[in-house]
Write an enzyme that holds these catalytic residues in place. Structure first.
Site, PDB file in Angstrom:
ATOM      1  N   HIS A   1      15.682 -35.387 -14.287  1.00 43.60           N
ATOM      2  CA  HIS A   1      15.295 -36.004 -13.013  1.00 43.60           C
ATOM      3  C   HIS A   1      13.816 -35.808 -12.708  1.00 43.60           C
ATOM      4  O   HIS A   1      13.406 -35.861 -11.556  1.00 43.60           O
ATOM      5  CB  HIS A   1      16.161 -35.442 -11.876  1.00 43.60           C
TER       6      HIS A   1
ATOM      7  N   GLU B   1      15.462 -16.363 -12.878  1.00 44.63           N
ATOM      8  CA  GLU B   1      15.006 -14.975 -13.009  1.00 44.63           C
ATOM      9  C   GLU B   1      14.181 -14.790 -14.294  1.00 44.63           C
ATOM     10  O   GLU B   1      13.163 -14.101 -14.291  1.00 44.63           O
ATOM     11  CB  GLU B   1      16.212 -14.023 -12.984  1.00 44.63           C
TER      12      GLU B   1
ATOM     13  N   GLU C   1       5.494 -13.343 -13.972  1.00 42.47           N
ATOM     14  CA  GLU C   1       4.873 -12.246 -13.231  1.00 42.47           C
ATOM     15  C   GLU C   1       4.230 -11.176 -14.117  1.00 42.47           C
ATOM     16  O   GLU C   1       3.284 -10.531 -13.681  1.00 42.47           O
ATOM     17  CB  GLU C   1       5.830 -11.618 -12.206  1.00 42.47           C
TER      18      GLU C   1
ATOM     19  N   LYS D   1       5.050  -3.673  -5.369  1.00 43.03           N
ATOM     20  CA  LYS D   1       6.492  -3.528  -5.521  1.00 43.03           C
ATOM     21  C   LYS D   1       7.260  -3.898  -4.256  1.00 43.03           C
ATOM     22  O   LYS D   1       8.158  -4.720  -4.293  1.00 43.03           O
ATOM     23  CB  LYS D   1       6.805  -2.082  -5.921  1.00 43.03           C
TER      24      LYS D   1
ATOM     25  N   TRP E   1      -3.078  -2.418  -1.505  1.00 42.73           N
ATOM     26  CA  TRP E   1      -2.820  -3.817  -1.855  1.00 42.73           C
ATOM     27  C   TRP E   1      -3.439  -4.615  -0.727  1.00 42.73           C
ATOM     28  O   TRP E   1      -2.945  -4.599   0.399  1.00 42.73           O
ATOM     29  CB  TRP E   1      -1.318  -4.064  -1.956  1.00 42.73           C
TER      30      TRP E   1
ATOM     31  N   ASN F   1      -0.675   1.643   5.980  1.00 44.22           N
ATOM     32  CA  ASN F   1       0.078   0.607   5.263  1.00 44.22           C
ATOM     33  C   ASN F   1       0.658  -0.314   6.331  1.00 44.22           C
ATOM     34  O   ASN F   1       1.360   0.153   7.223  1.00 44.22           O
ATOM     35  CB  ASN F   1       1.192   1.289   4.458  1.00 44.22           C
ATOM     36  N   GLY F   2       0.343  -1.617   6.239  1.00 47.25           N
ATOM     37  CA  GLY F   2       0.874  -2.555   7.235  1.00 47.25           C
ATOM     38  C   GLY F   2      -0.208  -3.516   7.676  1.00 47.25           C
ATOM     39  O   GLY F   2      -1.276  -3.615   7.041  1.00 47.25           O
TER      40      GLY F   2
ATOM     41  N   ARG G   1       3.055   0.300  -5.322  1.00 44.13           N
ATOM     42  CA  ARG G   1       2.979  -0.375  -4.021  1.00 44.13           C
ATOM     43  C   ARG G   1       1.667  -1.128  -3.818  1.00 44.13           C
ATOM     44  O   ARG G   1       1.493  -1.837  -2.830  1.00 44.13           O
ATOM     45  CB  ARG G   1       3.136   0.651  -2.898  1.00 44.13           C
TER      46      ARG G   1
ATOM     47  N   CYS H   1       0.853  -1.188   0.000  1.00 44.75           N
ATOM     48  CA  CYS H   1       0.000   0.000   0.000  1.00 44.75           C
ATOM     49  C   CYS H   1       0.889   1.238   0.000  1.00 44.75           C
ATOM     50  O   CYS H   1       2.024   1.188   0.478  1.00 44.75           O
ATOM     51  CB  CYS H   1      -0.926   0.115   1.211  1.00 44.75           C
TER      52      CYS H   1
ATOM     53  N   LYS I   1      10.365 -13.462 -14.357  1.00 43.77           N
ATOM     54  CA  LYS I   1       9.934 -12.278 -15.115  1.00 43.77           C
ATOM     55  C   LYS I   1       8.768 -12.643 -16.016  1.00 43.77           C
ATOM     56  O   LYS I   1       7.787 -11.917 -16.090  1.00 43.77           O
ATOM     57  CB  LYS I   1      11.079 -11.725 -15.977  1.00 43.77           C
TER      58      LYS I   1
HETATM   59  C1  F6R Z   1      10.275  -9.531  -9.005  1.00 44.24           C
HETATM   60  C2  F6R Z   1      10.386  -8.676  -7.847  1.00 44.24           C
HETATM   61  C3  F6R Z   1      10.334  -9.308  -6.502  1.00 44.24           C
HETATM   62  C4  F6R Z   1      11.362  -8.636  -5.564  1.00 44.24           C
HETATM   63  C5  F6R Z   1      11.190  -9.180  -4.143  1.00 44.24           C
HETATM   64  C6  F6R Z   1      12.237  -8.639  -3.200  1.00 44.24           C
HETATM   65  O1  F6R Z   1      10.359  -8.811 -10.182  1.00 44.24           O
HETATM   66  O2  F6R Z   1      10.513  -7.499  -7.958  1.00 44.24           O
HETATM   67  O3  F6R Z   1      10.536 -10.673  -6.571  1.00 44.24           O
HETATM   68  O4  F6R Z   1      12.633  -8.892  -6.048  1.00 44.24           O
HETATM   69  O5  F6R Z   1       9.916  -8.842  -3.665  1.00 44.24           O
HETATM   70  O6  F6R Z   1      12.176  -7.255  -3.124  1.00 44.24           O
HETATM   71  P1  F6R Z   1      13.385  -6.381  -2.583  1.00 44.24           P
HETATM   72  O7  F6R Z   1      14.531  -6.585  -3.494  1.00 44.24           O
HETATM   73  O8  F6R Z   1      12.848  -4.994  -2.605  1.00 44.24           O
HETATM   74  O9  F6R Z   1      13.683  -6.874  -1.196  1.00 44.24           O
END
Ligand code: F6R
Length: 607
Positions: free
Chosen positions: A506, A483, A490, A602, A75, A101-102, A27, A2, A487
């Site tokens: 396996h 990764e 998501e 985010k 969120w 937020n929380g 967020r 949020c 990507k």
């Molecule tokens: C994927 C992504 C998330 C963050 C994860 C950790 O694209 O952005 O998987 O990498 O939530 O976030 P940070 O790096 O901010 O601790």
């Protein structure tokens, strides 16, 4: 997660709040709302869905009169993402409005207690419980500041909130505990927000609020208090170097694309001042007093965790430091066995990830040193770590992390060289080769990104109807395969799994058929022969293959995607953006919301 913002100043508040919320949408974006006081009445606007839905509700009449107010982008944690659960929430008398937020962990007990006192609730949220609790405290103390202090004493969990009162137009109270909150000081106007870009167009002078601090502000004054004792706390103002343009799209269709294309600059910025060309020495003054560890334990989440896995290959090879890598949410609930010479390295873009923060608290409880690799200056992880190295990627707005990982890899590389040198393991020739390759890397990447994007678009289109994907790699390319899969899933919602190429046989190979393609990272290095055999096994089961490789691999697959070639480990800096662009172009082709994928936020500030 949020995002919250509060404003008190000389401008019409609503446009300031809406603009701030736009930059906080990363967020959370399942509903939004704002509140302000006008003509001795609290006005509340809320809407489910994206911010545009809220904007459509804001008629231009009296909303322009208010010069202070609070805003929220959500969120969902408690309750569905609908209008009733959207913030701000009001107390029963509609005298107070609050954005939060929380997570209030003991909200059910508090709700029962308040219900027993005749309080009724409209929403399913923990936030409404918080505002009603403050209102209850206000009835007893007669002072909002004291009521907040009383209420905060009773709640367990995390919060950053901002509150306004019908009876005190222009005044805002805000406090934090384990969720980010930053105060911004302007001229004749003041702000608080979850993140700096929310008020960056108006001021760069900020105060990072700490846990258990409460700020009371109006347009011209502000004071920070200890939330428990209400004693004033002296705070220093810092001026941030971020520029507004960096937090805007700058002509790109999406933040994600802009951030992918910023990677050459990110590499330059990360290297700047770090390498002594004459001596080949690496400068990391942040860890001068930290001896090279006997063992390294890396803790992170998501993309940052993948950067940690990549670090394991480098550290063990170049600096001969054994490395464990763990997901923070797993690490935090396991017994910790302290070991001499062990250093804990946390990696985080946002610096606010709740699980990573909890892991730091656990490590510190055992008296072990924490080194943080973090992008956001002033963030909780940066402040909680004993030593911190900033990754200098600039603000990353797109929910899918791209340039932040690039910056993490640069710093991890430098850290490996640095510790290798400190242990006397770095020979001059390797240092020279690495440094020379690093110097040319940003330029080559800059020139190759447009073609990479075109190739990503054409291959992405070709495979866009696939329901599932494998991403394969060996060695340092295994974490990149993870990764690449993250990507793609998501932002395009195509199911994808990353595997070590040798692991497929396996079990997972059972899934291979003509409709289940594989993207293999297969550069012509010492492991190519092994990867080739793995790819043959896939072809024998009629699986289609895209090989992300370089000139001279001799691979015979459905689609060969050559990227430029450089020295050793630095080849990752071509593979990574190719994978990011593949996910990006596929998602764009499928019409997905690239910067704000469904169900995500985010910074993950909840458990
Ligand atoms: C994927 C992504 C998330 C963050 C994860 C950790 O694209 O952005 O998987 O990498 O939530 O976030 P940070 O790096 O901010 O601790």
């Amino acid at each position: 997660m949020c995002g919250i913002i509060a404003y008190s100043g000389h401008r019409p508040a609503v446009p300031v709040l809406v603009q701030g919320l736009k930059s906080l949408e990363y967020r959370g974006y399942d509903s939004a709302g704002l509140a302000f006081v006008h003509m001795e009445k609290l006005h509340l606007f809320r809407a489910s869905g994206k911010l545009e839905a809220l904007e459509a509700k804001l008629d231009s009449g009296h909303v322009l009169h208010a010069t202070s107010g609070i805003g929220h982008t959500r969120w969902a944690t408690h309750g569905l993402p609908n209008e009733v659960n959207a913030h701000p929430h009001l107390d029963v008398h509609a005298h107070l409005a609050l954005v939060h937020n929380g997570i209030i962990e003991n909200f059910q007990d508090l709700k029962n207690m308040l219900s027993g006192c005749g309080c009724s609730f409209r929403s399913e949220t923990d936030t409404e419980v918080l505002v009603c609790l403050i209102s209850h405290g206000l009835n007893q103390t007669g002072s909002i500041r004291e009521a907040i202090s009383w209420a905060l004493n009773l709640i367990e969990g995390s919060y950053a909130f901002a509150l306004i009162s019908k009876d005190h137009p222009g005044t805002i109270w805000a406090a934090r505990q384990a969720s980010p909150l930053i105060f911004g000081q302007g001229t004749g106007e003041n702000f608080v927000a979850s993140d700096i870009p929310a008020f960056l167009p108006f001021t760069k002078d900020v105060v990072f609020l700490e846990d258990n601090e409460l700020v009371e502000m109006n347009s011209s004054q502000w004071t920070v208090f200890n939330a428990s004792t209400l004693a004033p706390v002296s705070k220093s103002i810092q001026t941030v170097a971020w520029d507004v343009q960096a937090a805007r799209k700058g002509g790109y269709k999406h933040f994600m694309l802009k951030e992918i294309f910023e990677q050459p600059k990110v590499i330059r910025d990360c290297l700047s001042g770090r390498i002594d060309r004459k001596t080949g020495n690496i400068h990391l003054p942040e860890i001068e007093n930290l001896p090279a560890p006997g063992r390294l334990h890396i803790i992170a989440c998501g993309t940052s965790y993948h950067a940690g896995l990549w670090a394991k290959y480098l550290m063990e090879d170049m600096a001969r430091i054994p490395v464990d890598v763990e997901i923070a949410s797993e690490f935090r609930y396991k017994p910790l066995v302290p070991e001499q010479d062990k250093v804990y390295l946390t990696i985080s873009q946002s610096g606010e990830t709740a699980d990573t923060l909890a892991a730091i608290a656990l490590v510190k409880k055992h008296g072990m040193p924490v080194l943080g690799l973090c992008n956001v200056v002033g963030s909780s992880i940066a402040r909680e770590s004993d030593h911190v190295i900033f990754t200098q990627a600039g603000p990353e707005i797109s929910v899918a992390s791209t340039k932040a990982m690039c910056s993490q890899l640069v710093l991890i590389f430098l850290l490996s060289l640095y510790w290798a040198a400190r242990k006397g393991l770095l020979d001059r020739q390797t240092a020279e080769k690495a440094i020379a390759a690093f110097e040319t890397l940003p330029g080559i990447l800059e020139r190759s990104l447009p073609l990479m994007r075109e190739t990503a678009a054409s291959i992405g289109r070709k495979y866009s109807s696939s329901r599932s994907f494998f991403f394969l790699g060996r060695g340092i390319y295994f974490p990149l395969a993870l990764e690449g899969a993250l990507k793609l899933k998501e932002i395009s919602y195509i199911h994808a799994e990353g595997y070590a190429a040798g692991e497929l046989k396996h079990g997972p190979i059972a899934l291979i058929d003509p409709d289940f393609p594989t993207l293999a990272i297969a550069p012509p290095d010492h492991l190519l022969g092994k990867v080739k055999s793995n790819l043959k096994e896939i072809q024998a089961r009629k699986g289609r293959i895209i090989a992300l490789t370089q000139e001279g691999s001799g691979l015979e697959v459905d689609d060969t995607w050559n990227v430029p070639r450089t020295w050793g480990y630095l080849n990752s800096f071509f593979m990574l953006p190719a994978l990011q662009l593949f996910a990006y172009e596929t998602a764009v082709y499928l019409g997905k919301d690239v910067d704000q994928p469904r169900n995500l936020a985010k910074s993950v500030t909840v458990e």
